[in-house]
Scaffold this active site. Structure first.
Site, mmCIF file in Angstrom:
data_model
loop_
_atom_site.group_PDB
_atom_site.id
_atom_site.type_symbol
_atom_site.label_atom_id
_atom_site.label_comp_id
_atom_site.label_asym_id
_atom_site.label_seq_id
_atom_site.Cartn_x
_atom_site.Cartn_y
_atom_site.Cartn_z
ATOM 1 N N LYS A 227 -9.182 -42.091 -0.411
ATOM 2 C CA LYS A 227 -8.043 -42.525 0.398
ATOM 3 C C LYS A 227 -6.719 -42.040 -0.186
ATOM 4 O O LYS A 227 -6.622 -41.642 -1.345
ATOM 5 C CB LYS A 227 -8.056 -44.046 0.563
ATOM 6 C CG LYS A 227 -9.155 -44.504 1.515
ATOM 7 C CD LYS A 227 -9.083 -45.976 1.831
ATOM 8 C CE LYS A 227 -10.096 -46.345 2.920
ATOM 9 N NZ LYS A 227 -10.102 -47.785 3.223
ATOM 10 N N ARG A 261 -18.308 -48.563 -0.210
ATOM 11 C CA ARG A 261 -18.367 -47.699 0.982
ATOM 12 C C ARG A 261 -17.743 -46.357 0.599
ATOM 13 O O ARG A 261 -16.553 -46.280 0.316
ATOM 14 C CB ARG A 261 -17.623 -48.351 2.144
ATOM 15 C CG ARG A 261 -17.698 -47.566 3.450
ATOM 16 C CD ARG A 261 -16.942 -48.283 4.560
ATOM 17 N NE ARG A 261 -17.046 -47.580 5.830
ATOM 18 C CZ ARG A 261 -16.222 -46.605 6.223
ATOM 19 N NH1 ARG A 261 -15.220 -46.221 5.434
ATOM 20 N NH2 ARG A 261 -16.390 -46.009 7.395
#
Length: 282
Positions: A227, A261
């Site tokens: 991210k 995840r």
């Protein structure tokens, strides 16, 4: 330090044991995901990627047809279903031992996905974008990942103002969790929502206080993989953010994460094994 008491999920009659953390592999069935290498554009490509993740140790695969990167283009529920359902059906036939999750905030898509073989619903909106989601989840009887987000994927960057960051997030999650449990939903996973209505400094603050999320007596999912918090901080590209992902995943594991995840399964599985090896022997 508070401990997560619930360490299992009932996946349509099969028990997922989270005593040791597990890995959820990401399959983005769209051409708009922020990380180009994660994009799946065909059934054959999905099967190939799933086979690789399965061999590397993924316990779950999360299939999403709606890009939730900041400013992503909105698509209809019909288009989202058209993207994910053929993938779910093909993976279910090819890998009957793999547990499949659907990444959607729409109740209709969630229902169709479960009918097509999904055993878990991953809702980035935590029930805030579809009034029917909680009733649908409770009726379907599958576990639900409740993630914290404000606004929509298109507007969430406008909602990063908090009075007191972590307590505010905990309060907003608790409100949604109470609604879910009032409907009889027992299997809920909490996701703090890294990158969703949170700036990079806020994401680091949430990670630093991750133990606070164990107050919910529910498993904890962490999604930090590649991210912008990582690649903007390091002034690199998402393609170069694997090392940073592993560092933050390792921190998350030491603070109680039960599910990672990720785009890169092997590295996450290795992190779990190494962190577990550092734990005192009972």
């Amino acid at each position: 330090m508070p401990k997560v008491k619930k360490k299992t999920l009932n996946l349509r009659g099969n028990v997922l044991d989270l005593t040791t953390p597990v890995v959820m592999g990401i399959l983005n069935v769209n051409a708009d995901s922020f990380y180009a290498d994660s994009r799946i554009l065909s059934v054959d490509q999905a099967i190939e990627r799933a086979a690789s993740m399965r061999s590397e140790g993924a316990s779950l695969l999360d299939i999403g047809g709606y890009s939730t990167r900041p400013g992503a283009v909105d698509i209809s529920a019909e288009e989202e279903s058209d993207r994910v359902l053929p993938i779910l059906e093909a993976l279910g036939r090819t890998f009957p031992d793999l547990w499949l999750s659907v990444d959607t905030f729409r109740a209709a898509v969630a229902r169709q996905a479960v009918e097509a073989g999904a055993v878990l619903i991953n809702d980035v909106s935590g029930g805030t974008l579809d009034a029917m989601m909680f009733e649908t989840v409770a009726r379907l009887g599958v576990p639900y990942i409740l993630m914290h987000m404000r606004g929509t994927p298109q507007t969430m960057t406008q909602f990063t103002s908090y009075n007191d960051l972590v307590p505010d997030i905990l309060f907003e999650i608790q409100q949604q969790l109470a609604r879910l449990r009032a409907l009889g939903q027992t299997d809920v996973v909490i996701d703090p929502g890294f990158g969703f209505a949170k700036t990079p400094p806020q994401n680091f603050q949430v990670l630093n206080q991750l133990e606070a999320f164990q107050t919910f007596d529910a498993p904890l999912l962490v999604g930090l993989s590649r991210k912008s918090t990582i690649w903007r901080t390091l002034a690199i590209r998402p393609e170069d953010a694997l090392n940073g992902t592993t560092v933050l995943n390792t921190i998350a594991l030491t603070k109680g994460a039960d599910i990672l995840r990720v785009h890169d399964v092997r590295e996450a599985v290795e992190a779990i094994k190494l962190v577990a090896s550092c734990q005192p022997v009972a």
